[in-house]
Design a protein around this motif. Structure first.
Motif, PDB file in Angstrom:
ATOM      1  N   PRO A 228       2.824   1.322 -44.858  1.00 33.27           N
ATOM      2  CA  PRO A 228       2.600  -0.132 -45.049  1.00 33.27           C
ATOM      3  C   PRO A 228       2.569  -0.688 -43.525  1.00 33.27           C
ATOM      4  O   PRO A 228       2.502  -0.458 -42.477  1.00 33.27           O
ATOM      5  CB  PRO A 228       3.839  -0.445 -45.648  1.00 33.27           C
ATOM      6  N   ALA A 229       1.283  -1.637 -43.637  1.00 36.19           N
ATOM      7  CA  ALA A 229       0.818  -2.535 -41.514  1.00 36.19           C
ATOM      8  C   ALA A 229       1.967  -2.958 -41.293  1.00 36.19           C
ATOM      9  O   ALA A 229       1.992  -3.182 -39.885  1.00 36.19           O
ATOM     10  CB  ALA A 229      -0.445  -2.991 -41.908  1.00 36.19           C
ATOM     11  N   ALA A 230       3.388  -3.412 -42.034  1.00 31.60           N
ATOM     12  CA  ALA A 230       4.042  -4.061 -41.435  1.00 31.60           C
ATOM     13  C   ALA A 230       4.975  -2.895 -40.737  1.00 31.60           C
ATOM     14  O   ALA A 230       6.098  -3.911 -39.865  1.00 31.60           O
ATOM     15  CB  ALA A 230       4.549  -4.412 -42.692  1.00 31.60           C
ATOM     16  N   GLU A 231       4.807  -2.001 -40.632  1.00 29.24           N
ATOM     17  CA  GLU A 231       5.824  -1.073 -40.061  1.00 29.24           C
ATOM     18  C   GLU A 231       4.870  -0.231 -38.446  1.00 29.24           C
ATOM     19  O   GLU A 231       5.702   0.720 -38.093  1.00 29.24           O
ATOM     20  CB  GLU A 231       6.048   0.360 -41.154  1.00 29.24           C
ATOM     21  N   LEU A 232       4.219  -0.838 -38.211  1.00 29.57           N
ATOM     22  CA  LEU A 232       2.898  -0.218 -37.699  1.00 29.57           C
ATOM     23  C   LEU A 232       3.094  -1.094 -36.208  1.00 29.57           C
ATOM     24  O   LEU A 232       3.222  -2.052 -36.027  1.00 29.57           O
ATOM     25  CB  LEU A 232       1.347   0.302 -37.994  1.00 29.57           C
ATOM     26  N   THR A 233       2.655  -0.851 -35.119  1.00 24.89           N
ATOM     27  CA  THR A 233       2.673  -1.319 -33.708  1.00 24.89           C
ATOM     28  C   THR A 233       1.189  -0.922 -33.245  1.00 24.89           C
ATOM     29  O   THR A 233       0.854   0.357 -34.041  1.00 24.89           O
ATOM     30  CB  THR A 233       4.136  -1.262 -32.906  1.00 24.89           C
ATOM     31  N   ILE A 234       0.782  -1.086 -32.314  1.00 21.36           N
ATOM     32  CA  ILE A 234      -0.249  -0.631 -32.075  1.00 21.36           C
ATOM     33  C   ILE A 234       0.045   0.495 -31.351  1.00 21.36           C
ATOM     34  O   ILE A 234      -0.931   1.584 -31.641  1.00 21.36           O
ATOM     35  CB  ILE A 234      -0.655  -1.876 -30.749  1.00 21.36           C
ATOM     36  N   ASP A 235       1.692   0.755 -30.308  1.00 25.08           N
ATOM     37  CA  ASP A 235       1.789   2.021 -29.853  1.00 25.08           C
ATOM     38  C   ASP A 235       1.421   3.245 -30.708  1.00 25.08           C
ATOM     39  O   ASP A 235       0.890   4.351 -30.576  1.00 25.08           O
ATOM     40  CB  ASP A 235       2.535   2.066 -29.147  1.00 25.08           C
ATOM     41  N   LYS A 236       2.390   2.614 -31.842  1.00 25.13           N
ATOM     42  CA  LYS A 236       2.358   4.035 -33.156  1.00 25.13           C
ATOM     43  C   LYS A 236       0.732   4.310 -33.436  1.00 25.13           C
ATOM     44  O   LYS A 236       1.160   5.904 -33.777  1.00 25.13           O
ATOM     45  CB  LYS A 236       3.600   3.928 -34.088  1.00 25.13           C
ATOM     46  N   MET A 237       0.184   3.083 -33.797  1.00 27.95           N
ATOM     47  CA  MET A 237      -1.173   3.389 -34.331  1.00 27.95           C
ATOM     48  C   MET A 237      -2.053   4.069 -33.446  1.00 27.95           C
ATOM     49  O   MET A 237      -2.376   5.817 -33.495  1.00 27.95           O
ATOM     50  CB  MET A 237      -2.041   2.166 -34.657  1.00 27.95           C
ATOM     51  N   ILE A 238      -1.839   4.051 -31.780  1.00 29.09           N
ATOM     52  CA  ILE A 238      -2.706   5.272 -31.279  1.00 29.09           C
ATOM     53  C   ILE A 238      -1.966   6.037 -30.824  1.00 29.09           C
ATOM     54  O   ILE A 238      -2.892   7.829 -30.936  1.00 29.09           O
ATOM     55  CB  ILE A 238      -2.694   3.902 -29.610  1.00 29.09           C
TER      56      ILE A 238
END
Ligand SMILES: Nc1ncnc2c1ncn2[C@@H]1O[C@H](COP(=O)(O)OP(=O)(O)OP(=O)(O)O)[C@@H](O)[C@H]1O
Ligand SMILES: [Mg+2]
Length: 505
Positions: A228-238
């Motif tokens: 879910p997008a709400a559980e993500l941060t930019i760092d986690k995505m990278i």
């Protein structure tokens, strides 16, 4: 019912030399935005081309509304309610906007044995479509006369016009800035309300976090996961995309700009209203950023300097002496290189190999005695570029059209770097490039500056402009609104200058 409008299960797709997709699963809910992320070449576009019937997967199933489907061609996909905005736009330049929107599918008028397309009806339908989407575009103009961003908006309208259940958007905002992107986000919100599912591909992480409900990340053709997008941060995505953490995005600025290398004085372009009395100078070892809104004539400025467009008044000085540039050949001879904004139109030779595309601007240097071509050198330069820029390709002999969008962009950059330019003009150099590769490109630009080369770079990404530039020249309506030293630059200051000469409201 599964609660999904679309399920792709175990999708595998192999091309000669690459396994583009390996057992990928994607489940998309109606009325939601599902983002697809991953580095250049991760397999995002390939997965979507399988869904749109452009590619047939080697293995796997596609289930639409609970029914397994076989998509042999885009027409099947469209008939089943799937439409797509492509990463590479392919308008037919000589046709009107409305013909491009309805090509081959506008309902025919019939009278006895006769059938024809009514221009008036087509105009009405297109005008209504644009009105509904709040787009201000004339359906009758030749599409080839419009800017890349307008063409992208038209593509969006066209995808919406199919009334699909699933709309695939492959980097829809790559050529849009500010207000136009906002327009798209409003359209997406509206589509969601109507129960449409949007699959959204982008390298812009802030954008993804803002508009998506779920995010699926691919790496090297495999699925890393769905969140879910709400559980993500930019760092986690990278970290999920790259498989490692990235150190700082912008290398520290260590270059010390020296003497002026190139100077533009009182440059204006022929039809009044374009470039107006532009003057500035760029030093050796300096990175000069150019900011401004779409329509501020930034691209025109670089293209004029490079001899692609005529100028009405003004002169250029190189190392203090006047030089004349009437064509790109003149520009190249004076040590200039230009990386253009729209690679498909002005840069790529699609069926040529990666090697040919890399060395094309540098041909003269491969000519040996007796006019023989020094093949070993061409190969060496190409291989080095592939390695330095981490260009993902099965080999240097692969046709460039088979590379992912971001990797095509890297080849173009490699092409101009090989010419060892004294002044490098870059128009949105990192468009469509993933975070990891962006950092590498920033490093290369800074390295060039360190070697005493001059770089002028247009960017619509504020962080990039500020992070990269020694000074930032801001344009507004074809004029220089101001020049800000890099260490004083803020988003707010740039925006204020960028709107300086605009009529309020
Ligand atoms: N028609 C084709 N022939 C050969 N290889 C292909 C073809 N289409 C895609 N590939 C390869 O498949 C891999 C995945 O490419 P794809 O275009 O799906 O990447 P992407 O995730 O969309 O990247 P980008 O962010 O750069 O657009 C790449 O290595 C690419 O070279
Ligand atoms: Mg792609």
């Amino acid at each position: 019912m599964s609660g999904y409008v679309l399920e792709m299960k175990g999708i595998t797709k192999v091309f000669p030399g690459v396994k583009s997709l390996d057992d990928v699963t994607l489940s998309v809910r109606p009325g939601s935005v599902h983002a697809l992320m991953g580095e250049n070449g991760a397999g995002k576009s390939t997965l979507m081309k399988c869904l749109f019937g452009l590619y047939q997967p080697d293995r796997g199933t596609i289930v639409l509304d609970g029914h397994p489907v076989v998509l042999k061609e885009p027409k099947n996909a469209l008939d089943l309610g799937v439409s797509m905005i492509h990463q590479e736009l392919h308008p037919i330049p000589d046709r009107s906007v409305m013909e491009n929107v309805w090509l081959g599918r506008f309902p025919l008028k019939k009278l006895g044995p006769l059938s024809w397309v009514s221009d008036a009806d087509m105009y009405e339908a297109t005008a209504k479509l644009f009105r509904d989407l709040d787009m201000d575009i004339d359906p009758r103009v030749r599409i080839g006369a419009l800017s890349v961003s307008k063409i992208q908006l038209i593509e969006i309208a066209k995808a919406v016009s199919y009334q699909s259940k699933v709309i695939i958007m492959d980097e829809p905002t790559s050529s849009l800035t500010g207000p136009e992107a906002e327009r798209l986000f409003a359209i997406i919100k509206d589509l969601k309300k109507r129960g449409v599912a949007v699959i959204y591909i982008s390298h812009k992480m802030e954008e993804i976090l803002r508009i998506s409900d779920e995010v699926t990340i691919l790496r090297d053709g495999r699925k890393v996961g769905t969140w879910p997008a709400a559980e993500l941060t930019i760092d986690k995505m990278i970290t999920s995309m790259v498989g490692r953490t990235l150190d700082q995005r912008f290398p520290p600025k260590v270059n010390a700009p020296a003497d002026v290398f190139f100077e533009v004085q009182n440059l204006s372009s022929p039809p009044a209203g374009r470039l107006q009395d532009v003057s500035f100078a760029v030093k050796k070892g300096e990175i000069l950023g150019i900011g401004g809104l779409v329509g501020s004539q930034r691209t025109e400025l670089l293209e004029t300097i490079f001899g692609l467009r005529p100028k009405a008044t003004g002169q250029y000085l190189c190392r203090g002496r006047e030089i004349f540039i009437h064509s790109p050949q003149d520009a190249i001879a004076h040590g200039l290189a230009l990386l253009t904004e729209e690679r498909r139109v002005t840069g790529i030779f699609p069926v040529w190999s990666v090697l040919e595309n890399t060395v094309i601007a540098h041909q003269r240097s491969y000519r040996g005695p007796l006019g023989l071509i020094r093949e070993a050198r061409r190969i060496e330069d190409t291989e080095r570029s592939i390695k330095d820029l981490r260009i993902k390709t099965p080999s240097r002999a692969a046709a460039i059209k088979n590379l992912s969008g971001g990797n095509q962009q890297k080849v173009l950059l490699a092409r101009w770097l090989l010419t060892k330019p004294e002044l490098l003009l870059l128009d949105e150099p990192t468009r469509g490039i993933d975070v990891g590769a962006k950092a590498e490109i920033y490093g290369m630009i800074m390295e060039l500056a360190k070697q005493g080369k001059s770089v002028i770079v247009i960017s619509s990404e504020m962080a990039e402009l500020i992070g990269l530039s020694d000074r930032i020249l801001v344009m507004c309506e074809g004029r220089v609104a101001g020049i800000i030293p890099g260490h004083e630059a803020t988003e707010e200051k740039i925006l204020r200058l960028a709107t300086q000469f605009k009529e309020p409201g």
